[in-house]
Write a protein that holds these residues in place. Sequence first.
Motif, PDB file in Angstrom:
ATOM      1  N   THR A 151      55.608 -76.925  -9.335  1.00  0.00           N
ATOM      2  CA  THR A 151      56.286 -75.789  -9.831  1.00  0.00           C
ATOM      3  C   THR A 151      55.852 -74.872 -11.153  1.00  0.00           C
ATOM      4  O   THR A 151      56.465 -74.024 -11.552  1.00  0.00           O
ATOM      5  CB  THR A 151      57.764 -76.375 -10.527  1.00  0.00           C
ATOM      6  N   ASN A 178      59.794 -73.016 -17.978  1.00  0.00           N
ATOM      7  CA  ASN A 178      59.721 -71.836 -16.844  1.00  0.00           C
ATOM      8  C   ASN A 178      59.341 -70.665 -17.632  1.00  0.00           C
ATOM      9  O   ASN A 178      59.544 -69.685 -16.706  1.00  0.00           O
ATOM     10  CB  ASN A 178      61.079 -71.778 -16.109  1.00  0.00           C
ATOM     11  N   GLY A 214      62.600 -71.148  -9.620  1.00  0.00           N
ATOM     12  CA  GLY A 214      62.402 -71.182  -8.059  1.00  0.00           C
ATOM     13  C   GLY A 214      61.694 -70.472  -7.356  1.00  0.00           C
ATOM     14  O   GLY A 214      60.441 -70.333  -7.655  1.00  0.00           O
TER      15      GLY A 214
END
Length: 187
Positions: free
Chosen positions: A60, A118, A143
Amino acid sequence: MKNLKSLAIALFLAAGVSVNAQTKKIDVKASTINWVGKKVTGQHSGTVNFKDGAVVLKGTKLVGGTFTVDMTSLTATDLTGEYQGKLNGHLKADDFFGTDKFPTSTLVIKKIGSKAKNVYAVTADLTIKGITKPVNFDLAVNGNTATTTFKVDRTKYDIKYNSASIFSAIGDKAIDDEFELAVALKF
């Protein structure tokens, strides 16, 4: 034999890195670039479209990306009719983005640091009108989306029209050297 063994280990490690990295193309129809250019007497806003692009993820974690923008799609959204046509024509002319000679601009991520969960501190090479300069911005990845807002100094790309920093006597016709980009990627 020692060199052969070292080469085999290096190839094995490189293969492991490339297997873990995944390139995801952006959805050019769902991804957006909104711009705002300010001047002494107000501002204009609009959009420009992606031609293509991709992010590179390792799990990710963002590890890279390359994007191409279709400069011929540049349009003002705060005006309509004749005034929109005039502004669009001027922005596409040689004293701004020169889209006949330079129909695309590119951004290539060169360095990524982790800023928060993130959120990445990105250094990228931005090419406008064939001139490449580094830009820095924070990019939030969540995402299959990523967003950022950053400013670009147009004078670094030979876009000097009505720049007060270049033409000191321009007065109320001055246009800010920086324009802002708000980017939303879907991949």
